[in-house]
Design an enzyme around this catalytic site. Structure first.
Site, PDB file in Angstrom:
ATOM      1  N   ASP A   1       0.724  -1.263  -0.120  1.00 30.06           N
ATOM      2  CA  ASP A   1      -0.050   0.011   0.042  1.00 30.06           C
ATOM      3  C   ASP A   1       0.837   1.360   0.087  1.00 30.06           C
ATOM      4  O   ASP A   1       2.018   1.411   0.620  1.00 30.06           O
ATOM      5  CB  ASP A   1      -0.808   0.043   0.984  1.00 30.06           C
ATOM      6  CG  ASP A   1      -1.882   1.085   1.149  1.00 30.06           C
ATOM      7  OD1 ASP A   1      -2.400   1.497   0.110  1.00 30.06           O
ATOM      8  OD2 ASP A   1      -2.789   1.140   2.097  1.00 30.06           O
TER       9      ASP A   1
ATOM     10  N   ASN B   1     -10.472  -2.862  -6.427  1.00 27.78           N
ATOM     11  CA  ASN B   1      -9.524  -1.778  -7.274  1.00 27.78           C
ATOM     12  C   ASN B   1     -10.144  -1.852  -8.861  1.00 27.78           C
ATOM     13  O   ASN B   1      -9.988  -0.879  -9.424  1.00 27.78           O
ATOM     14  CB  ASN B   1      -8.430  -2.411  -7.433  1.00 27.78           C
ATOM     15  CG  ASN B   1      -7.514  -2.529  -5.975  1.00 27.78           C
ATOM     16  OD1 ASN B   1      -6.430  -2.976  -5.686  1.00 27.78           O
ATOM     17  ND2 ASN B   1      -7.839  -1.234  -5.368  1.00 27.78           N
TER      18      ASN B   1
HETATM   19  C1  FPP Z   1      -1.610   0.110  -3.554  1.00 25.77           C
HETATM   20  O1  FPP Z   1      -1.281   1.388  -3.484  1.00 25.77           O
HETATM   21  C2  FPP Z   1      -1.061  -0.473  -4.605  1.00 25.77           C
HETATM   22  C3  FPP Z   1      -1.897  -1.155  -5.589  1.00 25.77           C
HETATM   23  C4  FPP Z   1      -3.142  -1.083  -5.620  1.00 25.77           C
HETATM   24  C5  FPP Z   1      -1.202  -2.043  -6.590  1.00 25.77           C
HETATM   25  C6  FPP Z   1       0.132  -2.670  -6.226  1.00 25.77           C
HETATM   26  C7  FPP Z   1       0.679  -3.408  -7.336  1.00 25.77           C
HETATM   27  C8  FPP Z   1       1.826  -3.665  -7.935  1.00 25.77           C
HETATM   28  C9  FPP Z   1       2.968  -2.859  -7.179  1.00 25.77           C
HETATM   29  C10 FPP Z   1       2.269  -4.281  -8.970  1.00 25.77           C
HETATM   30  C11 FPP Z   1       2.544  -5.482  -8.573  1.00 25.77           C
HETATM   31  C12 FPP Z   1       3.134  -6.282  -9.730  1.00 25.77           C
HETATM   32  C13 FPP Z   1       3.391  -7.770  -9.718  1.00 25.77           C
HETATM   33  C14 FPP Z   1       4.043  -8.345 -10.797  1.00 25.77           C
HETATM   34  C15 FPP Z   1       3.190  -8.519  -8.515  1.00 25.77           C
HETATM   35  P1  FPP Z   1      -2.535   2.528  -3.672  1.00 25.77           P
HETATM   36  O2  FPP Z   1      -2.249   2.986  -4.935  1.00 25.77           O
HETATM   37  O3  FPP Z   1      -3.539   2.239  -2.875  1.00 25.77           O
HETATM   38  O4  FPP Z   1      -1.605   3.726  -3.007  1.00 25.77           O
HETATM   39  P2  FPP Z   1      -2.468   4.875  -1.947  1.00 25.77           P
HETATM   40  O5  FPP Z   1      -3.015   4.242  -0.875  1.00 25.77           O
HETATM   41  O6  FPP Z   1      -1.289   5.675  -1.843  1.00 25.77           O
HETATM   42  O7  FPP Z   1      -3.262   5.438  -2.954  1.00 25.77           O
END
Ligand code: FPP
Length: 236
Positions: A17, A65
């Site tokens: 996150d 999501n």
């Molecule tokens: C949360 O941050 C992150 C995600 C919803 C996506 C995570 C996915 C990756 C890093 C890619 C993974 C890839 C592989 C191949 C496993 P957020 O966008 O919710 O952040 P915020 O809470 O600060 O808005």
């Protein structure tokens, strides 16, 4: 020392996150944070292999999501597709079996083909299993398990259903429950993740945003876990 004496968790799971906030703090679009987050996936996967973790699972994309803006969803899917293509040789060299779990019906044909290819190519790898939860939610998993169990077992079977039996219908069948669940970015909630499977999981919350969570932070989480006293509801 073997893993048992070092108290290394067999299965570590991570709610990654903070990508969006990391990008925003740099005056960038959210997807910039997701791209940086892929580097953390690589670093943490390497550290997990080095530490002798047997299962590393990552919550990459929840059912919820899908409600994000179309452009963010499609960029995230593209990033994952690229990462999978690029990382195949490294996964194989390090003996990492790659598995995707979730509601795959919602993923594009192209992504599903890429996933199948990677899962097939790494199916014989035995050093560590990396599980990516994609289009997953805990409530979805429990519902799909209940439907499949009812269809197979019928009313009488359902009336006598055991927890062990039910676990066989969850998408995680055959995978040990997480010993340690890490959530980054200072948020302290489960967000519809592995609801059934985390019954006795130890939680570790880190204030570090996911793109900054690298090997050192992962090792610190393992160290904290090694000091936990797990009683599973019993008295020691
Ligand atoms: C949360 O941050 C992150 C995600 C919803 C996506 C995570 C996915 C990756 C890093 C890619 C993974 C890839 C592989 C191949 C496993 P957020 O966008 O919710 O952040 P915020 O809470 O600060 O808005």
């Amino acid at each position: 020392m073997d893993n048992k004496n070092r108290n290394i968790p067999v299965h570590v799971s991570i709610i990654m996150d903070g990508n969006g906030r990391w990008a925003k703090a740099r005056g960038q679009q959210r997807v910039y944070g997701h791209a940086a987050g892929i580097e953390s996936v690589r670093a943490v996967t390497e550290a997990a292999v080095e530490e002798g973790v047997e299962y590393l699972s990552l919550y990459a994309f929840s059912e919820e999501n899908w409600n994000r803006p179309e452009s963010e969803v499609s960029t995230l899917m593209d990033l994952m597709m690229d990462a999978m293509k690029k990382e195949l040789p490294t996964l194989m060299d390090n003996g990492v079996r790659f598995v995707v779990l979730g509601n795959r019906k919602r993923l594009s044909d192209r992504l599903n083909e890429g996933i199948d290819f990677l899962m097939e190519k790494t199916s014989g790898c035995e050093r560590m299993t990396m599980i990516v939860f994609l289009s997953y939610s805990g409530k979805w998993d429990i519902c799909q398990a209940a439907s499949r169990a009812a269809a197979q077992l019928g009313p009488e079977g359902m009336a006598n259903l055991t927890q062990e039996q039910f676990g066989q219908y969850l998408v995680t069948a055959g995978i040990p429950d997480p010993d340690l669940l890490i959530r980054t970015s200072g948020e302290e909630r489960i967000s519809n993740y592995l609801l059934w499977q985390c019954a006795y999981t130890e939680f570790y919350f880190s204030p570090v945003l996911w793109p900054d969570f690298r090997k050192e932070e992962f090792r610190e989480a393992l160290r904290a876990y090694s000091e936990r006293d797990r009683r599973y509801g019993k008295v020691k």
